[in-house]
Design a protein around this motif. Structure first.
Motif, mmCIF file in Angstrom:
data_model
loop_
_atom_site.group_PDB
_atom_site.id
_atom_site.type_symbol
_atom_site.label_atom_id
_atom_site.label_comp_id
_atom_site.label_asym_id
_atom_site.label_seq_id
_atom_site.Cartn_x
_atom_site.Cartn_y
_atom_site.Cartn_z
ATOM 1 N N PHE A 101 51.864 75.180 49.664
ATOM 2 C CA PHE A 101 50.998 74.225 50.343
ATOM 3 C C PHE A 101 51.717 73.717 51.577
ATOM 4 O O PHE A 101 52.847 73.250 51.508
ATOM 5 C CB PHE A 101 50.655 73.051 49.429
ATOM 6 N N VAL A 102 51.062 73.823 52.710
ATOM 7 C CA VAL A 102 51.663 73.407 53.965
ATOM 8 C C VAL A 102 50.796 72.320 54.578
ATOM 9 O O VAL A 102 49.595 72.477 54.715
ATOM 10 C CB VAL A 102 51.780 74.605 54.937
ATOM 11 N N ASP A 103 51.427 71.200 54.941
ATOM 12 C CA ASP A 103 50.706 70.152 55.655
ATOM 13 C C ASP A 103 51.345 69.972 57.031
ATOM 14 O O ASP A 103 52.296 70.660 57.387
ATOM 15 C CB ASP A 103 50.669 68.842 54.868
ATOM 16 N N ALA A 104 50.811 69.065 57.800
ATOM 17 C CA ALA A 104 51.263 68.909 59.177
ATOM 18 C C ALA A 104 52.710 68.434 59.268
ATOM 19 O O ALA A 104 53.404 68.727 60.234
ATOM 20 C CB ALA A 104 50.357 67.922 59.903
ATOM 21 N N SER A 105 53.185 67.710 58.268
ATOM 22 C CA SER A 105 54.540 67.170 58.345
ATOM 23 C C SER A 105 55.616 68.208 58.029
ATOM 24 O O SER A 105 56.767 68.032 58.413
ATOM 25 C CB SER A 105 54.678 65.991 57.384
ATOM 26 N N ALA A 106 55.261 69.272 57.324
ATOM 27 C CA ALA A 106 56.262 70.273 56.938
ATOM 28 C C ALA A 106 55.708 71.680 57.173
ATOM 29 O O ALA A 106 54.954 72.199 56.353
ATOM 30 C CB ALA A 106 56.642 70.100 55.472
ATOM 31 N N PRO A 107 56.070 72.326 58.274
ATOM 32 C CA PRO A 107 55.604 73.691 58.519
ATOM 33 C C PRO A 107 56.263 74.681 57.562
ATOM 34 O O PRO A 107 57.220 74.358 56.869
ATOM 35 C CB PRO A 107 56.011 73.962 59.966
ATOM 36 N N ARG A 108 55.750 75.883 57.553
ATOM 37 C CA ARG A 108 56.229 76.937 56.660
ATOM 38 C C ARG A 108 57.317 77.740 57.360
ATOM 39 O O ARG A 108 57.151 78.185 58.484
ATOM 40 C CB ARG A 108 55.043 77.838 56.296
ATOM 41 N N LEU A 109 58.454 77.906 56.684
ATOM 42 C CA LEU A 109 59.541 78.741 57.187
ATOM 43 C C LEU A 109 59.391 80.120 56.557
ATOM 44 O O LEU A 109 59.724 80.319 55.392
ATOM 45 C CB LEU A 109 60.910 78.137 56.853
#
Length: 120
Positions: free
Chosen positions: A19-27
Motif C-alpha cells: 500500500f502506497v500513500d502520498a507520504s511514502a513512495p514505493r522504492l
C-alpha cells in the motif's frame, strides 16, 4: 523464461499487498545480470520521484573497477537513492522487491538505503 514468469507472478502477488500513500513512495528494485536499478515511485500521481542505477556517474566513480553486477555496486546504488530521496524531501518509503528474493544484491541495496537515512 519460466524463472522470469514465476518472478512476474510473485511481483503481482506482492503488489496487491503493497500500500502506497502520498507520504511514502514505493522504492522499486530491478536487477539484471549486469546492472541494478531502483526508483522512488509515487503511485497516486504515477510519477517517478527519484531514481538511481549503476549507470550513474557517482556509482561508476565509486566502483572504479567497472563491475556493476555485484553487492558492492548495489550498496553504492542504495546510498545514492537515499541521498536523492533526501534531496526531494523523502524520508519514509515502502520497499518493493519486485518479485526478487530478499537476499544478495537486493538486500544489500535495501540495507544501504536504510543506512543512508531512508525508513522502511
Amino acid at each position: 523464461k519460466a524463472i522470469n514468469a514465476r518472478r512476474i507472478r510473485r511481483k503481482h502477488h506482492i503488489r496487491k499487498r503493497v500500500f502506497v500513500d502520498a507520504s511514502a513512495p514505493r522504492l522499486s528494485v530491478f536487477r539484471s545480470n549486469k546492472l541494478i536499478y531502483c526508483q522512488l515511485i509515487d503511485d497516486i500521481n504515477g510519477t517517478t520521484v527519484a531514481s538511481a542505477s549503476t549507470f550513474a556517474k557517482e556509482v561508476r566513480g565509486a566502483l572504479g573497477d567497472g563491475a556493476t553486477g555485484n553487492k558492492k555496486a548495489a550498496v553504492e546504488v542504495g546510498k545514492l537513492i537515499a541521498e536523492r530521496a533526501k534531496d526531494v524531501g523523502i524520508e519514509k518509503v515502502v520497499f518493493d522487491r519486485n518479485g526478487y528474493e530478499y537476499a544478495g544484491r537486493v538486500a544489500a541495496l535495501a540495507d544501504a538505503a536504510r543506512e543512508g537515512g531512508l525508513e522502511f
